[in-house]
Design a protein around this motif. Structure first.
Motif, short mmCIF file in Angstrom:
data_model
loop_
_atom_site.label_atom_id
_atom_site.label_comp_id
_atom_site.label_asym_id
_atom_site.label_seq_id
_atom_site.Cartn_x
_atom_site.Cartn_y
_atom_site.Cartn_z
N PHE A 2 0.83 -1.21 0.00
CA PHE A 2 0.00 0.00 0.00
C PHE A 2 0.86 1.26 0.00
N ALA A 3 1.95 1.24 0.77
CA ALA A 3 2.85 2.40 0.80
C ALA A 3 3.46 2.64 -0.57
N LEU A 4 3.87 1.56 -1.25
CA LEU A 4 4.39 1.72 -2.61
C LEU A 4 3.33 2.27 -3.55
N SER A 5 2.08 1.82 -3.37
CA SER A 5 0.99 2.32 -4.22
C SER A 5 0.81 3.81 -4.06
N ALA A 6 0.91 4.29 -2.82
CA ALA A 6 0.77 5.73 -2.58
C ALA A 6 1.97 6.52 -3.09
N LEU A 7 3.17 6.00 -2.83
CA LEU A 7 4.39 6.72 -3.21
C LEU A 7 4.57 6.79 -4.72
N ILE A 8 4.11 5.76 -5.42
CA ILE A 8 4.26 5.73 -6.88
C ILE A 8 3.00 6.22 -7.58
N GLY A 9 1.83 5.87 -7.04
CA GLY A 9 0.58 6.20 -7.71
C GLY A 9 0.27 7.68 -7.73
N ILE A 10 0.51 8.39 -6.62
CA ILE A 10 0.18 9.83 -6.58
C ILE A 10 1.05 10.63 -7.54
N PRO A 11 2.40 10.45 -7.58
CA PRO A 11 3.18 11.17 -8.59
C PRO A 11 2.78 10.83 -10.02
N LEU A 12 2.46 9.55 -10.28
CA LEU A 12 2.01 9.20 -11.63
C LEU A 12 0.70 9.90 -11.97
N ALA A 13 -0.20 10.01 -11.00
CA ALA A 13 -1.46 10.72 -11.25
C ALA A 13 -1.20 12.18 -11.55
N MET A 14 -0.25 12.79 -10.85
CA MET A 14 0.11 14.18 -11.13
C MET A 14 0.66 14.34 -12.54
N MET A 15 1.51 13.40 -12.96
CA MET A 15 2.08 13.48 -14.30
C MET A 15 1.01 13.29 -15.38
N ILE A 16 0.12 12.33 -15.17
CA ILE A 16 -0.92 12.06 -16.16
C ILE A 16 -1.89 13.23 -16.27
N ALA A 17 -2.27 13.79 -15.11
CA ALA A 17 -3.21 14.91 -15.13
C ALA A 17 -2.57 16.18 -15.67
N GLY A 18 -1.26 16.33 -15.54
CA GLY A 18 -0.60 17.56 -15.95
C GLY A 18 -0.09 17.56 -17.37
N SER A 19 -0.06 16.40 -18.04
CA SER A 19 0.49 16.34 -19.39
C SER A 19 -0.36 15.39 -20.23
N ARG A 20 -0.88 15.90 -21.33
CA ARG A 20 -1.65 15.03 -22.23
C ARG A 20 -0.74 14.03 -22.94
N THR A 21 0.50 14.40 -23.14
CA THR A 21 1.45 13.46 -23.77
C THR A 21 1.68 12.25 -22.87
N VAL A 22 1.94 12.51 -21.59
CA VAL A 22 2.13 11.41 -20.64
C VAL A 22 0.85 10.59 -20.53
N GLU A 23 -0.29 11.24 -20.51
CA GLU A 23 -1.56 10.52 -20.42
C GLU A 23 -1.76 9.62 -21.63
N GLY A 24 -1.43 10.13 -22.82
CA GLY A 24 -1.62 9.35 -24.02
C GLY A 24 -0.74 8.11 -24.07
N TYR A 25 0.49 8.22 -23.53
CA TYR A 25 1.40 7.07 -23.53
C TYR A 25 1.14 6.12 -22.37
N LEU A 26 0.92 6.66 -21.19
CA LEU A 26 0.95 5.86 -19.97
C LEU A 26 -0.41 5.31 -19.58
N TYR A 27 -1.46 6.10 -19.70
CA TYR A 27 -2.77 5.69 -19.20
C TYR A 27 -3.28 4.41 -19.86
N PRO A 28 -3.20 4.27 -21.19
CA PRO A 28 -3.66 3.01 -21.80
C PRO A 28 -2.88 1.79 -21.31
N LEU A 29 -1.57 1.96 -21.07
CA LEU A 29 -0.78 0.85 -20.56
C LEU A 29 -1.21 0.45 -19.16
N LEU A 30 -1.56 1.43 -18.34
CA LEU A 30 -2.03 1.13 -16.99
C LEU A 30 -3.35 0.37 -17.02
#
Length: 269
Positions: free
Chosen positions: A78-106
């Protein structure tokens, strides 16, 4: 002065938030016991509540000892989920390029059953804590990312424009506008994540472990020790409830305005 009604305090007691789930639990246990006796269900299918209680009494020490590695794997994943998931959410929400590459893979990664790939973790990392932590992480990280992305994207544009008009930097805008607005959604994802992390830890113990409540479940099923299996299941549920409560307490401390709004809604319901 109007006389105090004697039934008012009892009504308030039975409608308190802490008493309601306990009363429902007692009712479910009573229905469980009555159903076993009424339909004469054999013990090798569904044990009676008294048999489960005796299993707790005779094997409670063993169950508590086996709960320690399961809890450690759950909290670590759970700690890893929070430490990794929240920064990834920030990156996906802040960049459409990151969202286009990363979100479908997730999304694609969540379509793969974790039970199917958990044996690979045993092959790669051997028996021990690491496969269980990875399984807990993989099940718990996706709700954190999805909830975080929704939270960061739900910030109103007028609030960001106001921050820019007041000449706030990007870091100040994030700290004072985006993050506080997204915190309720992030904590909602964390609450889902911590319960799924329990499932992930048990999946890792099913596949390859010689300790933990998942190992106890597997051994009990093989030996038809149904009372012990039910006792282990109850203990797993208690671990999930306690961890959920801990996250809820942290939310009340970190997001007090959201907690007060939620209490107002419950008070008017």
């Amino acid at each position: 002065m109007a006389p105090r009604r004697p039934g008012l305090s009892a009504h308030a007691f039975f409608n308190s938030p802490s008493v309601k789930p306990v009363a429902l639990l007692i009712l479910l246990i009573a229905l469980w016991d009555v159903s076993v006796r009424l339909f004469k269900i054999p013990p090798y299918l569904i044990p009676a509540p008294w048999d489960v209680f005796m299993a707790f009494r005779t094997e409670g020490g063993m169950l508590l000892q086996e709960a320690i590695p399961t809890t450690i794997a759950t909290v670590s994943g759970f700690a890893l989920s929070a430490l990794i998931g929240i920064p990834l959410a920030m990156m996906i929400a802040g960049s459409r390029t990151v969202e286009g590459y990363l979100y479908p893979l997730l999304v694609f990664s969540q379509s793969i059953p974790k039970v199917a790939i958990a044996p690979l973790f045993v092959v790669w990392f051997g028996f021990g804590m690491v496969p269980k932590v990875i399984s807990a992480f993989l099940l718990g990280v996706f709700p954190v990312i999805v909830a975080g992305v929704q939270g960061f994207k739900s910030v109103e544009g007028d609030m960001r424009d106001l921050a820019r008009a007041m000449k706030a930097s990007k870091l100040q805008t994030f700290a004072m506008v985006s993050l506080p607005h997204a915190m309720p959604a992030i904590f909602a994802g964390l609450k889902v994540s911590v319960t799924l992390a329990v499932v992930g830890a048990v999946v890792g113990e099913f596949v390859g472990a010689n300790s933990g409540l998942g190992f106890v479940l597997q051994r009990s099923i093989g030996n038809f020790e149904l009372p012990t299996m039910f006792a282990a299941l109850i203990l797993l549920a208690l671990i999930g409830v306690v961890l959920f409560w801990v996250v809820d307490v942290i939310e009340r401390l970190c997001v007090p305005w959201h907690a007060s709004q939620r209490q107002d809604v419950f008070a008017t319901a």
